[in-house]
Design a protein around this motif. Structure first.
Motif: not given
Length: 214
Positions: A8-11, A32-33, A44-45, A64-67
């Motif tokens: 949750d912290d990373l998100r 969504s994630c 994470f997408v 949409s974005v990815s990390v």
């Protein structure tokens, strides 16, 4: 091992990184994630769709974005939207300059360790496939639209990988991807394309078919 609290912290950190480096387009909201893989990199997408409920779902308009899981890099983003359709693309030199400026914000760790290989426009009727392929979406009436932009192809020298910035009308950014590996023999990427709805839907349909055959 990551606990739920840690995830949750990373998100939360990933969402802040998105706001700082990309910014969610106006009129879009979180949908969504998912936790996926960008080759060997866990990512994470995030998917955002229109708040007004128009053209939602896979195959529709989306941002949409990815990390990366360490929350240090924006690995890519894609904005498939009606604003990226029709005439009015920038010229090659403008697209090149916009892409270089965008990299300073999107991927500050890259610095000057990249080369611009070429600049091509995405076309509704592409001739150089896959480089000129547009990004399709379908509206609520079932009509297909084709989003286009100017693709600035990049080679990242430190990671020996490929990427691009796609510039739309008025200098708006349509897409960015980094650290993509390429299959020269097949003339296509080998890195999973989680930001691209056709790829996601193909993976889903393949999985469904395999389940039905058991």
């Amino acid at each position: 091992m990551y606990t739920n609290a840690k995830m949750d912290d990373l998100r939360h950190q990933a969402e802040q990184l998105i706001q700082d480096r990309v910014a969610i387009p106006e009129g879009y909201e979180y949908r969504s994630c998912l936790l996926m893989n960008h080759d060997e990199i866990p990512i994470f997408v995030y998917r955002y769709e229109k708040q007004n409920g128009q053209n939602t779902g896979y195959g529709g308009e989306h941002f949409s974005v990815s990390v990366d899981l360490n929350v240090t890099r924006i690995m890519g983003f894609m904005h498939v939207d009606g604003q990226h359709c029709g005439p009015g693309l920038p010229d090659e030199e403008s697209a090149r300059k916009t892409a270089v400026d965008a990299l300073k914000v999107l991927a500050p760790d890259v610095g000057d360790a990249f080369e611009i290989k070429w600049v091509l426009s995405l076309k509704e009727k592409p001739e150089k496939i896959p480089h000129e392929l547009p990004f399709p979406y379908t509206d609520d009436e079932g009509k297909e639209h084709l989003a286009t932009g100017m693709r600035v192809k990049l080679f990242f020298t430190e990671t020996q990988s490929w990427g691009w910035v796609i510039v739309g009308r008025g200098g708006a950014l349509m897409a960015f991807e980094r650290e993509v590996t390429w299959n020269t023999i097949m003339n296509r990427r080998s890195t999973p394309a989680w930001l691209h709805d056709p790829f996601v839907m193909e993976m889903y349909n393949d999985l469904k078919d395999n389940m039905n055959q058991r």
